[in-house]
Design an enzyme around this catalytic site. Structure first.
Site, mmCIF file in Angstrom:
data_model
loop_
_atom_site.group_PDB
_atom_site.id
_atom_site.type_symbol
_atom_site.label_atom_id
_atom_site.label_comp_id
_atom_site.label_asym_id
_atom_site.label_seq_id
_atom_site.Cartn_x
_atom_site.Cartn_y
_atom_site.Cartn_z
ATOM 1 N N ASN A 61 0.841 -1.197 0.000
ATOM 2 C CA ASN A 61 0.000 0.000 0.000
ATOM 3 C C ASN A 61 0.876 1.248 0.000
ATOM 4 O O ASN A 61 1.958 1.274 0.600
ATOM 5 C CB ASN A 61 -1.018 -0.005 1.149
ATOM 6 C CG ASN A 61 -0.407 -0.201 2.523
ATOM 7 O OD1 ASN A 61 0.639 -0.829 2.672
ATOM 8 N ND2 ASN A 61 -1.048 0.325 3.542
ATOM 9 N N GLU B 158 0.295 5.267 0.643
ATOM 10 C CA GLU B 158 -0.666 6.277 1.093
ATOM 11 C C GLU B 158 -0.246 7.672 0.641
ATOM 12 O O GLU B 158 0.858 7.886 0.135
ATOM 13 C CB GLU B 158 -0.785 6.195 2.624
ATOM 14 C CG GLU B 158 -1.350 4.855 3.060
ATOM 15 C CD GLU B 158 -1.590 4.732 4.555
ATOM 16 O OE1 GLU B 158 -1.087 5.586 5.332
ATOM 17 O OE2 GLU B 158 -2.284 3.783 4.949
ATOM 18 N N CYS C 32 -4.154 0.580 -2.478
ATOM 19 C CA CYS C 32 -3.984 -0.662 -1.719
ATOM 20 C C CYS C 32 -2.896 -1.534 -2.343
ATOM 21 O O CYS C 32 -2.587 -1.420 -3.546
ATOM 22 C CB CYS C 32 -5.281 -1.463 -1.716
ATOM 23 S SG CYS C 32 -6.604 -0.706 -0.775
ATOM 24 N N GLU D 199 -3.003 -4.712 -3.105
ATOM 25 C CA GLU D 199 -3.492 -5.619 -4.158
ATOM 26 C C GLU D 199 -3.575 -4.904 -5.500
ATOM 27 O O GLU D 199 -3.144 -5.427 -6.531
ATOM 28 C CB GLU D 199 -4.886 -6.151 -3.807
ATOM 29 C CG GLU D 199 -4.961 -6.941 -2.523
ATOM 30 C CD GLU D 199 -5.270 -6.067 -1.299
ATOM 31 O OE1 GLU D 199 -4.743 -4.937 -1.208
ATOM 32 O OE2 GLU D 199 -6.035 -6.524 -0.443
ATOM 33 N N CYS E 47 -10.104 -5.305 0.485
ATOM 34 C CA CYS E 47 -11.260 -4.402 0.590
ATOM 35 C C CYS E 47 -12.162 -4.599 -0.628
ATOM 36 O O CYS E 47 -11.809 -5.278 -1.597
ATOM 37 C CB CYS E 47 -10.784 -2.947 0.689
ATOM 38 S SG CYS E 47 -10.152 -2.283 -0.870
ATOM 39 N N CYS F 281 -10.651 -3.672 -4.014
ATOM 40 C CA CYS F 281 -9.657 -4.642 -4.493
ATOM 41 C C CYS F 281 -10.334 -5.933 -4.962
ATOM 42 O O CYS F 281 -9.880 -6.555 -5.926
ATOM 43 C CB CYS F 281 -8.615 -4.917 -3.414
ATOM 44 S SG CYS F 281 -7.514 -3.506 -3.171
HETATM 45 N N1 THU Z 1 -5.292 -1.552 2.430
HETATM 46 C C1 THU Z 1 -4.720 -2.380 1.518
HETATM 47 O O1 THU Z 1 -3.569 -2.198 1.132
HETATM 48 N N2 THU Z 1 -5.453 -3.399 1.034
HETATM 49 C C2 THU Z 1 -6.750 -3.653 1.383
HETATM 50 O O2 THU Z 1 -7.385 -4.519 0.781
HETATM 51 C C3 THU Z 1 -7.359 -2.924 2.485
HETATM 52 C C4 THU Z 1 -6.645 -1.698 2.922
HETATM 53 C C5 THU Z 1 -4.519 -0.415 2.937
HETATM 54 C C6 THU Z 1 -5.035 0.920 2.496
HETATM 55 C C7 THU Z 1 -4.508 1.842 3.567
HETATM 56 O O3 THU Z 1 -3.204 2.260 3.202
HETATM 57 C C8 THU Z 1 -4.402 0.953 4.799
HETATM 58 O O4 THU Z 1 -4.533 -0.372 4.347
HETATM 59 C C9 THU Z 1 -5.457 1.240 5.853
HETATM 60 O O5 THU Z 1 -6.724 1.244 5.293
#
Ligand code: THU
Length: 131
Positions: A46, A48, A57, A59, A91, A94
């Site tokens: 991920n 940000e 994310c 994925e 999520c 994804c």
């Molecule tokens: N996140 C992912 O990388 N993958 C997911 O499927 C769910 C959330 C990340 C996004 C964000 O940077 C952190 O987790 C908190 O939500």
């Protein structure tokens, strides 16, 4: 179907990918690995942003990297790992992304005891939206 050793190997790669996560805001690190039917793998973490909604994310990062390398079919499995949480499921966004490229991908997450737990993408996102 992947055996347990193959599943664990993918989770290990996902766990390594999570070490590169850029998550200064949520402090929630995620790594993902996509396995294709030719044996190739693509990783993602991920990333940000100060403008939170622009974050991506792990994925989708991994899938984007694969697509940019010419791979947009033949996904066998997506493994997801976070040092900050067990059972780190993809999520909704994804799940939709994975569904775009595979109707039957295996989704591998880590159980409470860090052993692999396997689902299919159809289990996680039934009645997928398609055009
Ligand atoms: N996140 C992912 O990388 N993958 C997911 O499927 C769910 C959330 C990340 C996004 C964000 O940077 C952190 O987790 C908190 O939500």
């Amino acid at each position: 179907m992947l055996n347990k050793t193959q599943q664990q190997k993918l989770l290990l790669l996902a766990s390594k990918a999570s070490e590169c996560a850029y998550a200064p805001y949520s402090k929630f690190r995620v790594g993902a690995v996509v396995l294709f039917d030719d044996g190739s793998t693509y990783k993602g973490c991920n990333v940000e942003n100060a403008s939170y909604g622009l974050s991506i994310c792990a994925e989708r990062n991994a899938i984007s990297t694969a697509v940019a390398d010419g791979k947009n079919s033949g996904i066998v499995a997506v493994a997801i790992s976070s040092p900050d949480s067990k059972l780190c499921y993809p999520c909704g966004a994804c799940r939709q992304w994975i569904s775009e490229f595979s109707k039957d991908a295996m989704i591998i997450v880590e159980n409470e005891d860090r052993t692999p737990l396997v689902h299919t993408i159809l289990e996680l996102l039934p009645h997928t939206f398609r055009l």
